[in-house]
Every structure is written in C-alpha cells, then in structure tokens.
Design an enzyme around this catalytic site. Structure first.
Site, PDB file in Angstrom:
ATOM      1  N   ASN A   1      40.689  41.165  32.881  1.00 16.87           N
ATOM      2  CA  ASN A   1      39.900  39.935  32.653  1.00 16.87           C
ATOM      3  C   ASN A   1      39.752  39.667  31.152  1.00 16.87           C
ATOM      4  O   ASN A   1      40.710  39.277  30.499  1.00 16.87           O
ATOM      5  CB  ASN A   1      38.545  40.004  33.359  1.00 16.87           C
ATOM      6  CG  ASN A   1      38.076  38.628  33.812  1.00 16.87           C
ATOM      7  OD1 ASN A   1      38.756  38.026  34.642  1.00 16.87           O
ATOM      8  ND2 ASN A   1      36.981  38.118  33.295  1.00 16.87           N
ATOM      9  N   ALA A   2      38.538  39.875  30.586  1.00 11.93           N
ATOM     10  CA  ALA A   2      38.362  39.938  29.122  1.00 11.93           C
ATOM     11  C   ALA A   2      38.726  38.679  28.356  1.00 11.93           C
ATOM     12  O   ALA A   2      38.966  38.729  27.156  1.00 11.93           O
ATOM     13  CB  ALA A   2      39.147  41.131  28.554  1.00 11.93           C
ATOM     14  N   GLU A   3      38.765  37.503  29.041  1.00 15.10           N
ATOM     15  CA  GLU A   3      39.107  36.254  28.354  1.00 15.10           C
ATOM     16  C   GLU A   3      40.428  36.366  27.595  1.00 15.10           C
ATOM     17  O   GLU A   3      40.617  35.794  26.526  1.00 15.10           O
ATOM     18  CB  GLU A   3      37.986  35.809  27.404  1.00 15.10           C
ATOM     19  CG  GLU A   3      36.749  35.338  28.100  1.00 15.10           C
ATOM     20  CD  GLU A   3      35.929  36.467  28.700  1.00 15.10           C
ATOM     21  OE1 GLU A   3      35.841  36.526  29.944  1.00 15.10           O
ATOM     22  OE2 GLU A   3      35.389  37.271  27.940  1.00 15.10           O
TER      23      GLU A   3
ATOM     24  N   ASN B   1      38.938  46.223  37.545  1.00 13.92           N
ATOM     25  CA  ASN B   1      37.849  45.559  36.821  1.00 13.92           C
ATOM     26  C   ASN B   1      37.187  44.517  37.699  1.00 13.92           C
ATOM     27  O   ASN B   1      37.881  43.656  38.250  1.00 13.92           O
ATOM     28  CB  ASN B   1      38.405  44.867  35.578  1.00 13.92           C
ATOM     29  CG  ASN B   1      37.288  44.317  34.709  1.00 13.92           C
ATOM     30  OD1 ASN B   1      36.609  45.089  34.027  1.00 13.92           O
ATOM     31  ND2 ASN B   1      37.070  43.027  34.759  1.00 13.92           N
ATOM     32  N   GLU B   2      35.856  44.598  37.806  1.00 20.88           N
ATOM     33  CA  GLU B   2      35.114  43.599  38.580  1.00 20.88           C
ATOM     34  C   GLU B   2      35.872  43.278  39.872  1.00 20.88           C
ATOM     35  O   GLU B   2      36.198  42.132  40.142  1.00 20.88           O
ATOM     36  CB  GLU B   2      34.935  42.320  37.751  1.00 20.88           C
ATOM     37  CG  GLU B   2      33.930  42.463  36.632  1.00 20.88           C
ATOM     38  CD  GLU B   2      32.538  41.984  37.030  1.00 20.88           C
ATOM     39  OE1 GLU B   2      32.377  41.459  38.135  1.00 20.88           O
ATOM     40  OE2 GLU B   2      31.611  42.157  36.209  1.00 20.88           O
TER      41      GLU B   2
ATOM     42  N   GLU C   1      29.145  47.056  31.886  1.00 20.94           N
ATOM     43  CA  GLU C   1      29.029  45.886  31.015  1.00 20.94           C
ATOM     44  C   GLU C   1      27.613  45.352  31.133  1.00 20.94           C
ATOM     45  O   GLU C   1      27.216  44.863  32.191  1.00 20.94           O
ATOM     46  CB  GLU C   1      29.990  44.766  31.455  1.00 20.94           C
ATOM     47  CG  GLU C   1      31.447  45.066  31.198  1.00 20.94           C
ATOM     48  CD  GLU C   1      32.356  43.937  31.667  1.00 20.94           C
ATOM     49  OE1 GLU C   1      31.969  42.756  31.560  1.00 20.94           O
ATOM     50  OE2 GLU C   1      33.451  44.272  32.178  1.00 20.94           O
TER      51      GLU C   1
ATOM     52  N   TYR D   1      32.056  36.881  19.756  1.00 19.34           N
ATOM     53  CA  TYR D   1      31.173  37.163  20.894  1.00 19.34           C
ATOM     54  C   TYR D   1      29.697  37.145  20.506  1.00 19.34           C
ATOM     55  O   TYR D   1      28.828  37.489  21.298  1.00 19.34           O
ATOM     56  CB  TYR D   1      31.542  38.520  21.536  1.00 19.34           C
ATOM     57  CG  TYR D   1      31.447  38.515  23.040  1.00 19.34           C
ATOM     58  CD1 TYR D   1      32.475  38.030  23.834  1.00 19.34           C
ATOM     59  CD2 TYR D   1      30.301  38.979  23.683  1.00 19.34           C
ATOM     60  CE1 TYR D   1      32.378  38.009  25.220  1.00 19.34           C
ATOM     61  CE2 TYR D   1      30.194  38.964  25.072  1.00 19.34           C
ATOM     62  CZ  TYR D   1      31.241  38.480  25.828  1.00 19.34           C
ATOM     63  OH  TYR D   1      31.138  38.469  27.193  1.00 19.34           O
TER      64      TYR D   1
END
Ligand code: IPT
Length: 959
Positions: A132-134, A192-193, A278, A344
């Site tokens: 994920n992580a943009e 992830n998620e 997170e 961020y």
C-alpha cells in the site's frame, strides 16, 4: 481498602531495573552473534524473558535514495527514544523486470539492516508482497500489471510471481534477526491490511507464512489485519491494529475526532499484547491539498500527547507511528493522488529536520524506554478526578506495584484550562489527595495529557509520586540523576520516600522542600520554569540529583546508553552517539547554534570530545561537566541566473521519424482490465510503466474527419491530476485532464489522401493501489481514438522511457525515467553538453503548448562538517498551465504542477546533491496550454547544522 488494591512488595526487592530489556544496545559489527529468545505474553513482547516496550517509527528507505541518510534518520530516531524502526520493503523498487532483482546501491537493504544494528534499533520488517503506502501499485512491480492471476490470492500466476520476491527479500531479512543474534530484526509482517478471511485469503496468508519460515525467518510473524487471522488457517503469531483517529484530511488542522478507547480490544487479546503496527504519526497530502505543515499541525504535539497516551492508558505496549520520517516520492514512486513530497507532517521533515513533534515523541519515548514497569500493567479503577472535566485512567504493574495515572480532558478536544486534584491509591493507608501543597493543583491546559507515576523504584530511590512527568533517569556510580518536566508556569510536586530525613540542597531555581517524619517522605514543590536542580543526599544509600524542567528545557536533554552505562547530556540540538572509556567521553551530534554542553557522566570522567574535537569542560556544582559547542558557519547559496533552453517535443512535428517506436500491434493481453478495444494502447503492455508516454497515430485522411475523440486513462476518479495534450499535424488540439474529449478538426489541417499524424503526450500519474480485484492493473496511457465524420483507421506507435523494462540506468532504477524526448536523449544527465542551446533567464512565459527543457549548473562548497538541507523552489506569481519534471544530477526529484500545487519546494538530498562541487539541474517544462513556461527557480536553505554526519556521493551514470 477496595478490591482493586494491589499489594506492593518492598521496593528494595524490585528487580526490574531501569528498562535495560527495552534498550537495543548497538552491537559491534565484529561481535560474535548472541541468540535471543523473542516471545510475548498478554502484556508485552519479551526478550530473553524480559518485558520489552516497543516504541517504533516508520521509515521507508526507498523514499530516501542516499544510503548515508538512512543512518541519519535511524540515529535521529534512536536519539528520540525509539527502540524500533518499521520498514516496508518495496518489491517494485527492486524489480524492474520479471526475474530481475537489484539489492545494490540505494537498494542495498543488507546495508540498511546493518545500519539499524549499528544504531542499536530493532527492525519491524514489512516485506509485503503488497504494501500500500501511497506508492505506485501499492508496491507491486510494474511488470505484474500486464499479467494474469488474482492479486493477493493463492492464484498460481500470482504465487509464482511473488515467490521470486519473497525468497530474495526473506533471505536478506533472515541474515539480520535478533533470534540468532546477527542483527536487530525483531518482527516480520505478513502482507498488509489484509481483510480477506475467505478460504482463499486464509490459504494465501498461510502460504506467505510457510514461505517465510522456509526461507529462514524465525522471529514472530504478525499482521496489521485488525481482528482478522486470530486463529485458523493463516493465523499469525501476533495480531495488530492500525489506527488513524484523525484520518487524512489536513484542510482543517484544528479539527479533532474522538479518542477511541482500545480497552475493549485489549480485553479480547487473551494471549497477546495490544500492538499497533500503524498508529497515526501524520497524514499524507494530495495534489491540490493544503500542504504538509497543515498535516503537521493536525497531528501536532498535542495530538501526540493526548492520543498516544490514550493508547498507553488502554494497555498497549507496542506502538509504531506511521510515519516518523516520510521522505520523498522521488521519480514516479507515488500512487495516483499524492505528490512528490511524502513528508507526511511527521516528526522528522522530508529534509530530515527535527520538529516540535519530534520533541514530544522524545518526551514519551524516553518514558517508555526508562520506566520498565510500564511494559506490564493491568487496568485498575481510579478515583474520579475532583474536576469532572478531567478523566483519569489508572494502570498498575502487578509485579512491583508501580502505578500509572493517565490524565486528559474527558472530551479530548476540550480547549479549556482546568485545575484538579488527583486521588492516589496507596498500598497501605488512606488514599492520598495530591498535590498536597495548599494553593497548588494539577493543570490540564487545553488539549494536553499527562502520565503521572506513583510507587516507582527510580533507580535506587523510591518515588512516592510526582505531579510532574518523568523524562528519564540514569544511575551513575552510586548516584541517580532524574529529569522531571511540566508545562512552563505550572506547579509541580515530587515526593520521595527515605528512611530518614536526607540533606537537601537546591542548586538552581526555586524549590521548596518539606520533610514529613510521619510518612517518611520528602516533598518538593516548585513551579516549572526553565531548569531547577536539587541535590538530595540520604543518610544511607546513594544520592539523588533531581532536574526539574519545563518542556523546552526538557527536550534539550539527551540520554545515550553506552556499554559502560548511560550518559545524560543537555544542550545540543541533537546527540547521536556516545562512547565511554577510561575517563573519556566521545560524543557525536549536531548543533544548530552555539550552545552549552552539559554532561552527566560517571565519576572520573575528564575528557570530553564532540565530533572528534576536544571540548574544554569545567566541573559544576551539579556534579556534571560543562563546556561549549560551536554552531554552524553561515552559508550562502548561489543564485540560478542563467539557463540553457531547448525545444523538446519534436514528436509534435508531422515529419518526426518514429519508425523505431513500437507499433501498438498487440491483439491480446493477460490483463483482465483490458477494455477489449483494439488496438491495445495500454502503455504497460508495451513495457512503459512510469512517467510520460508519447503516442503517434498515422492515418490517411479522407477529408471528412471533423473531429477526434481521444480517451486516456488518467485515474482521475481519485482526485488525480493526470492530463494529456494532443496535436494534429503539428496543430494543437488541446489538453484534457478528465480522460476523454472530442476535439474539433479544422479541415485546413488535413492532408487528404496522404499521411497525417496525431501526436499525444500522456501524463502517467502511476498505478492505483490494490485492494483485491486488480485495480492496480487499470490501464495507463491512451485507451482509444475515434474520428467523427469518418471511420478512418489510425496506426499507432508508442514510446515511453528508453529501454522500457530493460533499464539503461539501473542505478537510478525503474522509477527515475519517463518518456519525454529529453529523458530519452539523456538531457537530464550531468555530462550532457548543452553549450549549443540558447540561453534564457527565468521566469519565462510561452504561448506555445509543448515541452521545453532548461538546464543550469551551480557549484557548492559547503563546510564538510555541516548538514545543509537544500531544496529547489519553483515560484510562479500566478499559476500558469505547465508541469515541470525536475532533475538534479540525473535524479528525478520532483514533479511540479503550476495550476494544481501545492508543492513548490523539492528536497535535494545530499549524496545526490554534491555539497562540494558541480551540480546540474535539468527541468522539463511541459506547457499544457497557451499560458505555459517556467517560473522563477531558486535554491533555498532549509536548515544549517554542524554535524558528525558524513554523506558519500551516490554513484550513478553521468551520461
Ligand atoms: C494504511 C496502510 O497500511 C499504509 O500503507 C498507508 O497506506 C496508510 O494506510 C496511509 O498512509 S491502511 C489504513 C489507513 C486502512
């Protein structure tokens, strides 16, 4: 008293010490490996049986392409009391092509993990395969786009693909595990998620777990999958929760949401600690967004205090902050929607600078790493605060009786200033209402929160309670040195137990002391203002030196653990490392201005060095050594006065020779997202995955063509800001930012019966992140082109980045290159000869849509012992319609959209930027309408520090 009372053993019997288990001491590279037992119980992780409070921050090495700066970030994290760093490993960053993997240079993750070991910080490894992580495609490699097989499932195609990555990355991670003592990798995240707990989802997760074990991963496997995968197929060793209580909208930075109480989750976890892989550390910002200072305000120090302490109050002993250093979406790393900076609004800025959020992280981090009993607590009822606006939560360590009182406003977003008294439970006797000093109170001024301690074995001392917060304490010889802090101007009361009245000497500040012979307690009363100092010498046992600070004074303290015991420093901007031997202290760190240096060290310490140079010191009445450190020398940056400019879109001209380009002749693709239109135009099918792509369509005009509908996939549904511009036989048709438009054709532009050319330049803003149905495979580039008035066929050719998946520049890698003419010709490279180009000054406006390249050189000669973060700034008086791609020494470090924003300053990290020599800037400016050009371009200094940091140049081709 009540049933909630806990009997407390005599303090002298306590064995927990001062958080030793929590500290990952730096392991010398040549030390023989010492295996450790990593486990957990319902309270916390344990290391060799000792409770470990995990206080961690997220950092993405791939968002900082200069390895020596990884060390900088890790040292800055460690200095703030983080004992762990959480790292996503990015499959696509290492694999430009199926079967090709690169772990060298800026991708050398073995080196990253060695640096973490050297810095003495644990690693929470998150290798995906999906992250994920943009980031583009959520970390999937670009070549996976044009493949079949359901992603994040046990599908054979997908499984074969991810196994390539997992076996390689797992073997690297396996070389650095705490379990066999060869490194500091502590935990390993699977996927992830991931919320798909269907039989397929379970199988997929189990396959990944089996693969990790087969590849030698021996640390616990965990997930951030919230309440999924607690048991059954795919179950993890350790579950984890992600939480972003303020979400990601930074447009109203004063907005707060409610504090969610995780006690309920805590109760459900009968075998595990409450773990947040997170927890919100900031927020990402979007194209056209308010900018990162707004995100930093939204998630500022008040947020950190109130929300992070709330998770502690719910019993969490494992918390990672996403992000602690966000970094840079250099090249085409970002997913659609987010821009170059991934700052961020985090504790450390994208230019690696400390913020007030860092200071607050440090205040809490030091507590978690100092007060060992915090890693093992049970919720216990608390007497309500006297002031009903104040909420009190109490936790108690069942082994030693240490009590923790968490105070905040009942309505966390309350901004009133409230005073209260607090009722402390006592092991023996009546509850005690504090503060005892008449006329004083505990204050909660607005969005504030406090963690107060009672019945705590502070080194060899016995703390009854304090209404000030504890920063840290160190034991040196037979003396304890403790730092308490509070908000400037607020009252504090600290009470210690002694068998007999000790001698008390106030060394600095105003502190009243009162001995109560009945309770055998010494009470100190004071107002937090600067720094007060009190020396306490008991009749028997070791001495105590108490430092009473306000918040500003507290954050100037640094605790550094050495093999020969802990040191406490005061003064400098940053203290990175310390070594202690034979009476000499070698310190390394940064100053932002001239400063005092005060060192609390074991007796007999005489010589102090700072960054290798001796510091003259004198002994102080505080039992410390005091000296002086210089600040950085002033620095000025060169102006960027003259530029070279060149027209850079020859593709527009009808006569341009595109015979070497690929014909879009594919008639099928494994990509299930294919729109079934022929010819297939999706740039991914032709190996062009990132950056701008050109299409040239040839057709024999009938003369009846009155218009052309061009459709492209720009991901605009996500607030993305892709665009395409189109020309017919060199005439500008227009631009389109929404994906599809019919452009009228002037009959005079057509050459009847002859070859005509449509040229289209498409901005590829990256592949979508994935959920579960393959969205990352959404096509990129042109989708279709249909004439109005005629059915004339078009034969297309496509050109993206040079070499496609076969990178000519593997050092900079797959995300650095796009398909602009100048990029294909190497105009971004430092050694390119631009002497024949015209000269220009900036700003420059043009009425001609198209692409122009600008280049200039500048020379820096910065002091070798200074860290000067520098950014390139583009300034437009009014937004023009152009987008700029910014290169420094061949590295693509920015994408600027004049009419979208918000980013105007682009970090140029040292290592890529040469601080002692020549640098080359190249900017491709694509005017998407008749009011384009390029704004004013300048270098801006973001900070200036004298430092021990040394940064080697990153090697990469120069032409
Ligand atoms: C969470 C992701 O795990 C992380 O990679 C990042 O994308 C983060 O969001 C937002 O920055 S997912 C969670 C918000 C549902």
């Amino acid at each position: 008293m009540t049933a909630f009372h806990v009997r407390r053993p005599a303090l002298a019997l306590l064995a927990l010490g001062t958080g030793i288990a929590a500290l990952a001491p730096a392991i010398a590279a040549d030390a023989p490996p010492v295996p450790h037992k990593v486990a957990f119980d319902r309270y916390s992780m344990t290391l060799d049986g000792k409770p470990l409070y995990v206080w961690s921050g997220s950092f993405h090495y791939w968002r900082l392409p200069s390895p020596d700066l990884w060390r900088d970030v890790l040292q800055k994290m460690k200095a703030a009391g983080f004992n762990a760093v959480e790292v996503y490993f990015h499959w696509g960053y290492h694999s430009p092509k199926r079967g090709v993997y690169d772990f060298t240079g800026i991708r050398d993750v073995d080196r990253l993990l060695d640096m973490a070991r050297d810095a003495g910080i644990y690693v929470i490894a998150r290798p995906g395969p999906y992250i994920n992580a943009e980031t583009d495609a959520g970390g999937f490699p670009n070549w996976l786009v044009a493949t079949a097989g359901k992603p994040r499932s046990p599908s054979p195609d997908y499984t074969a693909a991810y196994r390539e990555w997992m076996t390689q990355i797992n073997r690297i991670i396996a070389r650095h595990q705490v379990t066999d003592g060869r490194g500091t990798v502590l935990l390993y995240q699977v996927e992830n998620e991931f919320y798909d707990d269907s039989p397929d989802g379970q199988r997929y997760l189990q396959d990944l777990e089996d693969e990790a074990r087969a590849d030698g991963i021996t640390v616990p496997l965990f997930g951030n999958h919230n309440e999924n995968f607690f048991e059954g197929l795919g179950a993890l060793d350790l579950p984890g929760f992600d939480s972003y209580p303020l979400d990601f909208d930074c447009t109203r930075p004063a907005r707060w949401n409610a504090v969610y109480d995780f006690s309920h989750e805590r109760e459900k976890l009968t075998r595990w600690p409450l773990f947040f892989p997170e927890y919100q550390g900031g927020a990402f910002d979007v194209w056209g967004g308010p900018g990162y200072e707004a995100c930093r305000k939204l998630t500022g120090p008040e947020f950190e205090r109130v929300f992070y302490e709330a998770t502690m109050a719910s019993g969490s002993t494992m918390q990672n902050f996403y992000m602690t250093y966000g970094g840079i979406n250099w090249g085409w790393l970002s997913s659609p929607g987010v821009y170059t900076s991934y700052d961020y609004g985090a504790a450390l800025t994208a230019s690696r600078q400390l913020t007030s959020k860092y200071d607050q992280q440090k205040l809490l981090g030091y507590l978690t790493q100092t007060v060992a009993p915090l890693a093992r607590t049970d919720a216990r009822a608390a007497t309500a605060a006297e002031n009903p606006r104040v909420r009190v939560t109490r936790r108690v360590n069942p082994n030693d009786g240490t009590q923790f009182y968490f105070l905040r406003h009942a309505d966390a977003s309350d901004t009133t200033s409230d005073a209260t008294h607090l009722t402390l439970a006592q092991a023996a006797g009546k509850p005690l209402v504090v503060p005892q000093q008449p006329g004083t109170a505990i204050r909660l001024d607005g969005r504030d929160a406090k963690v107060l301690l009672a019945d705590y074995a502070l080194g060899a001392q016995r703390l009854a309670y304090s209404t000030s917060e504890l920063l840290t304490h160190v034991r040196q010889d037979d003396r304890d040195v403790a730092v308490f802090y509070g908000r400037q101007g607020e009252d504090g009361e600290t009470v210690l137990r002694f068998d007999a009245e000790p001698a008390v000497k106030v060394v600095a500040g105003q502190v009243a002391s009162h001995w109560d012979a009945g309770t055998h307690t010494l009470r100190l009363n004071y107002r937090h203002d600067g720094l007060a100092r009190v020396a306490i010498t008991p009749k028997a046992g070791g001495a105590l030196f108490v430092l009473l600070a306000d918040n500003d004074a507290a954050v100037r303290f640094w605790r550094l653990d050495t093999a020969a015991g802990p040191l406490l420093l005061r003064g400098p901007h940053l203290a990175r490392t310390a070594a202690l031997s034979g009476g000499a202290v070698a310190l390394a760190g940064d100053t932002d201005a001239a400063t005092d240096l005060e060192v609390f060290a074991p007796r007999g310490t005489q010589a102090v060095t700072w960054n290798g140079l001796p510091v003259a010191t004198t002994a102080t009445p505080s039992g410390s050594l005091e000296g002086h450190l210089d600040g950085p020398a002033p620095v000025t940056l060169p102006a960027l006065d003259t530029w070279r400019v060149h027209d850079a879109a020859p593709e527009i001209a009808p006569g341009f020779d595109d015979r070497a380009w690929q014909a879009t002749d594919r008639t099928s693709t494994p990509n299930p997202y294919w729109n079934k239109a022929l010819p297939i135009l999706d740039s991914d099918d032709y190996g062009f995955h990132h950056g701008n792509v050109w299409y040239r369509g040839h057709f024999t005009a009938t003369g009846k063509e009155t218009g052309i509908r061009l459709s492209a996939s720009l991901g605009v549904h996500l607030g993305n800001h892709g665009i395409f511009t189109a020309w017919l036989n060199g005439h500008f048709l227009g631009n389109n930012p929404s994906g599809s438009q019919q452009f009228p054709i002037d009959p005079a532009w057509l050459k009847k019966g002859a070859d005509n050319v449509i040229a289209v330049l498409v901005d590829n803003h990256g592949h979508l992140q994935e959920e579960k149905n393959g969205a990352f495979r959404e096509p990129r580039g042109l989708l279709s082109a249909v004439f109005a008035g005629a059915t004339t066929a078009i034969h297309w050719r496509i050109q993206g980045n040079r070499g496609g998946e076969d990178l000519p520049d593997a050092a900079r890698g797959p995300f650095n290159a796009g398909g602009l003419y100048g990029e294909r010709m190497g105009w971004q490279m430092p050694a390119f000869a631009d002497a024949a180009w015209a000269t220009a000054t900036l700003p420059r406006h043009t009425a001609q849509p198209g692409v122009e390249w600008y280049r200039t050189d500048f020379t820096l000669d910065l002091p070798k012992d200074q860290d000067v973060p520098i950014a390139l700034r583009i300034h437009d008086d009014a937004p023009h319609r152009y987008r700029a791609v910014i290169f420094i020494n061949g590295w693509q470090l920015g994408r600027y959209i004049s009419d979208v924003g918000p980013q105007t300053d682009f970090e140029l990290p040292p290592g890529l930027l040469n601080p002692n020599g020549k640098n080359t800037i190249a900017i491709a400016a694509w005017s998407t309408a008749q009011d384009g050009g390029l704004g004013q371009v300048s270098l801006v200094m973001q900070g200036n520090y004298r430092t021990s940091l040394r940064v080697a140049p990153v090697t990469a081709p120069v032409k």
